[in-house]
Write a protein that holds these residues in place. Structure first.
Motif, mmCIF file in Angstrom:
data_model
loop_
_atom_site.group_PDB
_atom_site.id
_atom_site.type_symbol
_atom_site.label_atom_id
_atom_site.label_comp_id
_atom_site.label_asym_id
_atom_site.label_seq_id
_atom_site.Cartn_x
_atom_site.Cartn_y
_atom_site.Cartn_z
ATOM 1 N N ARG A 81 0.838 -1.208 0.000
ATOM 2 C CA ARG A 81 0.000 0.000 0.000
ATOM 3 C C ARG A 81 0.866 1.248 0.000
ATOM 4 N N ARG A 82 1.906 1.243 0.776
ATOM 5 C CA ARG A 82 2.784 2.406 0.882
ATOM 6 C C ARG A 82 3.526 2.622 -0.430
ATOM 7 N N GLY A 83 4.016 1.539 -1.017
ATOM 8 C CA GLY A 83 4.727 1.641 -2.287
ATOM 9 C C GLY A 83 6.137 2.169 -2.158
ATOM 10 N N GLY A 84 6.529 2.582 -0.990
ATOM 11 C CA GLY A 84 7.884 3.089 -0.758
ATOM 12 C C GLY A 84 8.463 2.458 0.487
ATOM 13 N N PRO A 85 9.691 2.800 0.803
ATOM 14 C CA PRO A 85 10.358 2.194 1.959
ATOM 15 C C PRO A 85 9.709 2.568 3.292
ATOM 16 N N LEU A 86 9.656 1.599 4.178
ATOM 17 C CA LEU A 86 9.154 1.804 5.540
ATOM 18 C C LEU A 86 10.105 1.132 6.519
ATOM 19 N N SER A 87 10.312 1.765 7.656
ATOM 20 C CA SER A 87 11.077 1.117 8.718
ATOM 21 C C SER A 87 10.170 0.093 9.397
ATOM 22 N N ALA A 88 10.773 -0.790 10.167
ATOM 23 C CA ALA A 88 9.980 -1.787 10.894
ATOM 24 C C ALA A 88 9.001 -1.094 11.843
ATOM 25 N N GLU A 93 7.624 1.863 11.414
ATOM 26 C CA GLU A 93 6.539 2.444 10.622
ATOM 27 C C GLU A 93 5.518 1.370 10.253
ATOM 28 N N VAL A 94 6.002 0.165 9.940
ATOM 29 C CA VAL A 94 5.091 -0.958 9.684
ATOM 30 C C VAL A 94 4.298 -1.257 10.957
ATOM 31 N N LEU A 95 4.982 -1.286 12.079
ATOM 32 C CA LEU A 95 4.324 -1.517 13.370
ATOM 33 C C LEU A 95 3.224 -0.489 13.594
ATOM 34 N N GLY A 96 3.523 0.783 13.364
ATOM 35 C CA GLY A 96 2.529 1.835 13.550
ATOM 36 C C GLY A 96 1.320 1.656 12.643
ATOM 37 N N ALA A 97 1.570 1.237 11.409
ATOM 38 C CA ALA A 97 0.475 1.043 10.455
ATOM 39 C C ALA A 97 -0.426 -0.116 10.855
ATOM 40 N N GLU A 145 13.508 -13.484 3.575
ATOM 41 C CA GLU A 145 14.091 -14.784 3.237
ATOM 42 C C GLU A 145 13.395 -15.412 2.029
ATOM 43 N N ARG A 146 12.102 -15.197 1.909
ATOM 44 C CA ARG A 146 11.336 -15.737 0.774
ATOM 45 C C ARG A 146 11.403 -14.846 -0.463
ATOM 46 N N GLY A 147 12.101 -13.714 -0.367
ATOM 47 C CA GLY A 147 12.246 -12.833 -1.515
ATOM 48 C C GLY A 147 11.037 -11.962 -1.788
ATOM 49 N N ARG A 148 10.108 -11.879 -0.869
ATOM 50 C CA ARG A 148 8.896 -11.071 -1.055
ATOM 51 C C ARG A 148 9.105 -9.617 -0.640
ATOM 52 N N VAL A 149 10.137 -9.395 0.175
ATOM 53 C CA VAL A 149 10.458 -8.066 0.691
ATOM 54 C C VAL A 149 11.965 -7.881 0.573
ATOM 55 N N HIS A 150 12.377 -6.646 0.314
ATOM 56 C CA HIS A 150 13.811 -6.316 0.276
ATOM 57 C C HIS A 150 14.131 -5.388 1.435
ATOM 58 N N ARG A 151 15.277 -5.632 2.055
ATOM 59 C CA ARG A 151 15.749 -4.724 3.095
ATOM 60 C C ARG A 151 16.683 -3.731 2.427
ATOM 61 N N LEU A 152 16.387 -2.461 2.594
ATOM 62 C CA LEU A 152 17.250 -1.408 2.083
ATOM 63 C C LEU A 152 18.286 -1.128 3.169
ATOM 64 N N GLU A 153 19.453 -1.709 2.994
ATOM 65 C CA GLU A 153 20.499 -1.641 4.007
ATOM 66 C C GLU A 153 20.868 -0.201 4.352
ATOM 67 N N SER A 154 20.997 0.644 3.343
ATOM 68 C CA SER A 154 21.451 2.018 3.563
ATOM 69 C C SER A 154 20.412 2.880 4.276
ATOM 70 N N MET A 155 19.165 2.445 4.279
ATOM 71 C CA MET A 155 18.093 3.233 4.890
ATOM 72 C C MET A 155 17.487 2.552 6.116
ATOM 73 N N ASN A 156 17.924 1.330 6.407
ATOM 74 C CA ASN A 156 17.342 0.533 7.479
ATOM 75 C C ASN A 156 15.816 0.503 7.326
ATOM 76 N N ALA A 157 15.389 0.164 6.107
ATOM 77 C CA ALA A 157 13.970 0.145 5.778
ATOM 78 C C ALA A 157 13.679 -1.063 4.894
ATOM 79 N N PHE A 158 12.405 -1.277 4.625
ATOM 80 C CA PHE A 158 11.959 -2.425 3.846
ATOM 81 C C PHE A 158 11.013 -1.958 2.753
ATOM 82 N N ILE A 159 10.981 -2.720 1.656
ATOM 83 C CA ILE A 159 10.077 -2.439 0.548
ATOM 84 C C ILE A 159 9.600 -3.770 -0.024
ATOM 85 N N ALA A 160 8.358 -3.796 -0.478
ATOM 86 C CA ALA A 160 7.825 -5.008 -1.103
ATOM 87 C C ALA A 160 8.536 -5.246 -2.430
#
Length: 133
Positions: free
Chosen positions: A18-25, A27-31, A53-68
């Motif tokens: 839904r967000r379509g952009g990077p979210l921290s863990a 921010e996901v918790l808040g949502a 691990e399943r490849g459904r989400v990517h961790r953006l190492e440089s931003m400490n965030a996640f994206i689908a």
């Protein structure tokens, strides 16, 4: 994994999509707080770890965030182009490039376990009209 774990992963993935952009863990918790008032950070981190691990989400190492994941090739390493202006993340896959990187690293005896390729700059929209350096 139990039904609760699968349900939480589905909920986390839905928030990221839904967000379509990077979210921290957090921010996901808040949502998810309204739907799951007693949710704790470890639950989110477990769901994100399983999805990554399943490849459904990517961790953006440089931003400490996640994206689908944005592509159909969930188990291939991705190149993530991150706009430093608007935050847009574009995903692409270049298997030949990743093979070459593994080969170069392997010449010294290094055995890559995973690739994380992030490129920071400006997306086409934000870079339009700017004179190249």
């Amino acid at each position: 994994m139990g039904k609760r774990g699968e349900k939480m992963q589905a909920d986390v993935l839905a928030v990221l999509r839904r967000r379509g952009g990077p979210l921290s863990a957090y921010e996901v918790l808040g949502a998810l707080r309204e739907r799951h008032p007693k949710i704790a950070p470890p639950t989110i981190y477990r769901a994100l770890a399983a999805l990554t691990e399943r490849g459904r989400v990517h961790r953006l190492e440089s931003m400490n965030a996640f994206i689908a994941c944005q592509c159909d090739r969930h188990m291939q390493a991705s190149i993530l182009s991150i706009c430093d202006d608007c935050g847009t993340v574009e995903e692409s896959v270049a298997p030949d490039l990743l093979e070459e990187l593994s080969s170069v690293a392997g010449k010294s005896g290094f055995r890559p376990a995973r690739h994380v390729i992030e490129i920071h700059g400006l997306c086409a929209s934000c870079g339009a009209g700017q004179v190249p350096a």
